[in-house]
Design a protein around this motif. Structure first.
Motif, short mmCIF file in Angstrom:
data_model
loop_
_atom_site.label_atom_id
_atom_site.label_comp_id
_atom_site.label_asym_id
_atom_site.label_seq_id
_atom_site.Cartn_x
_atom_site.Cartn_y
_atom_site.Cartn_z
N LEU A 182 13.42 -1.34 22.45
CA LEU A 182 13.34 -2.81 22.49
C LEU A 182 12.01 -3.29 21.93
O LEU A 182 11.96 -4.29 21.20
N GLU A 183 10.93 -2.59 22.27
CA GLU A 183 9.62 -2.96 21.74
C GLU A 183 9.59 -2.82 20.22
O GLU A 183 9.04 -3.67 19.52
N LEU A 219 12.17 -3.06 18.24
CA LEU A 219 13.01 -4.13 17.72
C LEU A 219 12.24 -5.44 17.69
O LEU A 219 12.27 -6.17 16.70
N GLU A 220 11.52 -5.75 18.76
CA GLU A 220 10.71 -6.98 18.81
C GLU A 220 9.63 -6.96 17.75
O GLU A 220 9.36 -7.97 17.10
N ALA A 221 9.00 -5.79 17.53
CA ALA A 221 7.96 -5.68 16.51
C ALA A 221 8.56 -5.89 15.12
O ALA A 221 7.96 -6.55 14.27
N GLU A 240 11.27 -7.63 14.38
CA GLU A 240 11.60 -9.06 14.25
C GLU A 240 10.35 -9.87 13.93
O GLU A 240 10.36 -10.74 13.06
N SER A 241 9.28 -9.57 14.63
CA SER A 241 8.02 -10.28 14.40
C SER A 241 7.51 -10.04 12.98
O SER A 241 7.07 -10.97 12.30
N GLU A 287 9.58 -12.03 10.55
CA GLU A 287 9.23 -13.45 10.60
C GLU A 287 7.94 -13.71 9.84
O GLU A 287 7.82 -14.67 9.08
N THR A 311 15.99 -14.13 10.53
CA THR A 311 15.40 -12.85 10.92
C THR A 311 16.49 -11.88 11.37
O THR A 311 16.44 -10.70 11.03
N ARG A 312 17.47 -12.34 12.10
CA ARG A 312 18.55 -11.48 12.58
C ARG A 312 19.29 -10.82 11.41
O ARG A 312 19.59 -9.64 11.43
N ASP A 361 21.01 -6.73 22.63
CA ASP A 361 20.76 -8.04 23.24
C ASP A 361 21.39 -8.12 24.62
O ASP A 361 20.79 -8.60 25.58
N GLU A 371 19.48 -5.90 27.04
CA GLU A 371 18.18 -6.48 27.36
C GLU A 371 18.34 -7.63 28.35
O GLU A 371 17.56 -7.75 29.30
#
Length: 120
Positions: A21-22, A24-26, A28-29, A32, A81-82, A109, A112
């Motif tokens: 998850l981390e 994935l968040e990185a 996405e960031s 962006e 982004t997705r 998703d 989470e």
């Protein structure tokens, strides 16, 4: 030859899930930020002049490759982004196509929302 691996239960290590998850968040960031940086690019030249300038420089790019690069930048600018993340996963995976990458992100998703909020 039949693959019954989808029927077998899968144990997911909670730490591995959290690291996923981390990551994935990185991703996405980063996507962006990339989109924002691409949006802010302004050479002050017309598109045709920029292609001609890049083509005239001492590099191995031909005009078709330069135009394809600009087309890709426009795609990145216009996508969510997705969508970019789904394409990235599918491109980097030898196992997942776009539809499967989208299903994978949907499932992440869901997991989470169900399990990810407890660590805060």
């Amino acid at each position: 030859m039949s693959d019954d691996s989808d029927d077998e239960p899968v144990d997911v290590d909670p730490e591995m899930f959290e690291r996923g998850l981390e990551a994935l968040e990185a991703a996405e960031s980063s996507l962006e930020e990339l989109g924002e940086e691409i949006h802010d690019i302004d050479t002050g030249l017309t598109h045709s002049d920029t292609v001609a300038l890049l083509y005239g420089r001492a590099n191995s790019l031909n005009k078709t490759e330069i135009r394809d690069g600009f087309d890709t930048l426009e795609d990145i600018r216009s996508k969510k982004t997705r969508t970019l993340l789904k394409r990235l996963i599918a491109d980097q995976s030898s196992e997942l196509n776009l539809k499967e990458a989208d299903a994978f992100l949907d499932e992440l998703d869901r997991l989470e929302r169900r399990y990810g909020g407890e660590s805060e």
